[in-house]
Design a protein around this motif. Structure first.
Motif, short mmCIF file in Angstrom:
data_model
loop_
_atom_site.label_atom_id
_atom_site.label_comp_id
_atom_site.label_asym_id
_atom_site.label_seq_id
_atom_site.Cartn_x
_atom_site.Cartn_y
_atom_site.Cartn_z
N LYS A 1 0.81 -1.22 0.00
CA LYS A 1 0.00 0.00 0.00
C LYS A 1 0.85 1.27 0.00
O LYS A 1 0.36 2.35 0.31
CB LYS A 1 -0.96 -0.02 1.18
CG LYS A 1 -1.94 -1.19 1.10
CD LYS A 1 -3.01 -1.15 2.16
CE LYS A 1 -4.00 -2.30 1.96
NZ LYS A 1 -5.09 -2.29 2.95
N ASN B 1 0.10 3.53 -5.62
CA ASN B 1 -1.10 3.17 -6.36
C ASN B 1 -0.68 2.53 -7.68
O ASN B 1 0.40 2.79 -8.19
CB ASN B 1 -1.96 4.41 -6.63
CG ASN B 1 -2.40 5.07 -5.35
OD1 ASN B 1 -2.99 4.45 -4.47
ND2 ASN B 1 -2.10 6.35 -5.21
N GLU C 1 -7.84 -8.33 -4.86
CA GLU C 1 -8.64 -8.54 -3.66
C GLU C 1 -7.85 -9.24 -2.56
O GLU C 1 -7.96 -8.90 -1.38
CB GLU C 1 -9.90 -9.33 -4.01
CG GLU C 1 -10.87 -8.53 -4.89
CD GLU C 1 -12.07 -9.34 -5.34
OE1 GLU C 1 -12.04 -10.59 -5.20
OE2 GLU C 1 -13.03 -8.72 -5.85
N GLN D 1 -8.00 -2.84 -3.50
CA GLN D 1 -9.10 -2.35 -4.34
C GLN D 1 -9.13 -0.82 -4.43
O GLN D 1 -9.52 -0.26 -5.45
CB GLN D 1 -10.45 -2.84 -3.79
CG GLN D 1 -10.65 -4.35 -3.87
CD GLN D 1 -10.24 -5.06 -2.58
OE1 GLN D 1 -9.24 -4.72 -1.96
NE2 GLN D 1 -11.01 -6.06 -2.19
N ASP D 2 -8.73 -0.13 -3.34
CA ASP D 2 -8.78 1.33 -3.32
C ASP D 2 -7.53 1.97 -3.90
O ASP D 2 -7.42 3.20 -3.94
CB ASP D 2 -8.98 1.83 -1.88
CG ASP D 2 -10.33 1.42 -1.30
OD1 ASP D 2 -11.28 1.24 -2.10
OD2 ASP D 2 -10.43 1.27 -0.07
N GLN D 3 -6.59 1.16 -4.35
CA GLN D 3 -5.33 1.72 -4.85
C GLN D 3 -5.03 1.30 -6.29
O GLN D 3 -3.92 1.45 -6.76
CB GLN D 3 -4.18 1.27 -3.94
CG GLN D 3 -4.25 1.91 -2.55
CD GLN D 3 -3.15 1.43 -1.65
OE1 GLN D 3 -3.38 0.62 -0.75
NE2 GLN D 3 -1.95 1.92 -1.88
N GLU E 1 -16.77 -2.10 -8.43
CA GLU E 1 -16.16 -1.01 -7.68
C GLU E 1 -14.78 -0.62 -8.19
O GLU E 1 -14.27 0.45 -7.87
CB GLU E 1 -16.05 -1.39 -6.19
CG GLU E 1 -17.39 -1.68 -5.53
CD GLU E 1 -18.35 -0.50 -5.62
OE1 GLU E 1 -17.90 0.63 -5.34
OE2 GLU E 1 -19.51 -0.71 -5.98
#
Length: 272
Positions: A128, A131, A154, A159-161, A181
């Protein structure tokens, strides 16, 4: 005296960290390190990605290919001869065969221990800390890598990066069916700019990725009006020529082969 020096070092380190964070927060345009920092290290290698992160890239770009035994690896071309000491198609090799190749010496003969990284290795290395802007491709004209890609994302909790891009609507739609998403970008070929259907693209993607020399202010405004972001890409040979003009169109994201040069242009623009 020793304590004073330690305190001073800590203050300077914290100050530098705050400056970097603040600088990235204030920057209105996101920077994608195209194939990593490929102007100072061999493209799509762990070293190229490390250098891109050190230089402040918002995303590292990863072009995906699939090996004969089903692994996702970071490689732009469908063949290996340009960036390794091997020859042939990526899809004709098992991963252990690709791992024996030299993926660094071709670049100024200074990176002799570089290998072709798998996507899993890249995720495990950087986690993390950054990105990821990932380009998918069809395998034998079929969307085959998408399910494996989403599963890896996953499993690593990224997922957010992650943003996924592709020239293939079939690939992006396959990902959208698996996970709605994950943000998707529809790349646009230079000769297809007049055929862009923003209403159709909006059904599965959050934006478009057009070729910079074909972009004008009216195109950017039309995409923004449709609720799509505009992430532009260049040829390495014309990036410096077009970058300042493209940034003046208020695009959202730019691919760059020259991170330091692009950051310098942005700093000048934002200080004026």
């Amino acid at each position: 005296m020793k304590k004073y020096i330690i305190y001073l070092i800590l203050i300077l380190a914290v100050g530098s960290f705050i400056f970097v964070v603040k600088n990235n927060q204030e920057r209105t345009v996101q920077l994608i390190a195209h194939r990593g920092a490929n102007n100072i290290a061999p493209e799509h290698t762990i070293t190229a990605y490390k250098k891109a992160i050190e230089l402040g890239a918002d995303f590292i770009e990863i072009d995906l290919r699939m090996t004969k035994d089903g692994y996702l690896v970071s490689m732009h071309d469908d063949t290996i001869e340009r960036t390794t000491n091997g020859k042939g198609k990526v899809s004709n090799f098992n991963l252990d065969e690709l791992k024996k190749l030299d993926a660094g010496s071709w670049f100024e003969n200074r990176y002799k221990k570089e290998t072709i990284p798998t996507l899993e290795e890249i995720f495990e290395t950087f986690g993390k800390k950054t990105n990821y802007y990932i380009e998918t491709r069809l395998v034998n004209n079929e969307p085959i890598m998408e399910e494996k890609l989403v599963k890896l994302i996953e499993e690593e909790g990224l997922q957010d990066q992650v943003v996924i891009e592709s020239f293939s609507p079939d690939s992006l739609k396959a990902i959208h069916r698996i996970d709605k998403e994950i943000p998707l970008i529809q790349l646009i070929y230079p000769d297809k700019m007049l055929e862009v259907d923003e209403k159709e693209i909006k059904n599965y993607a959050i934006g478009v990725g057009p070729y910079a020399p074909k972009v004008d202010r009216e195109f950017v405004e039309r995409m923004h009006k449709a609720g799509l972001e505009v992430d532009v890409w260049f040829d390495r040979k014309n990036e410096k020529e077009y970058m300042k003009k493209i940034l003046s169109y208020d695009v959202d994201t730019v691919f760059t082969d020259y991170l330091e040069n692009t950051e310098e242009i942005l700093s000048r623009e934002e200080s004026e």
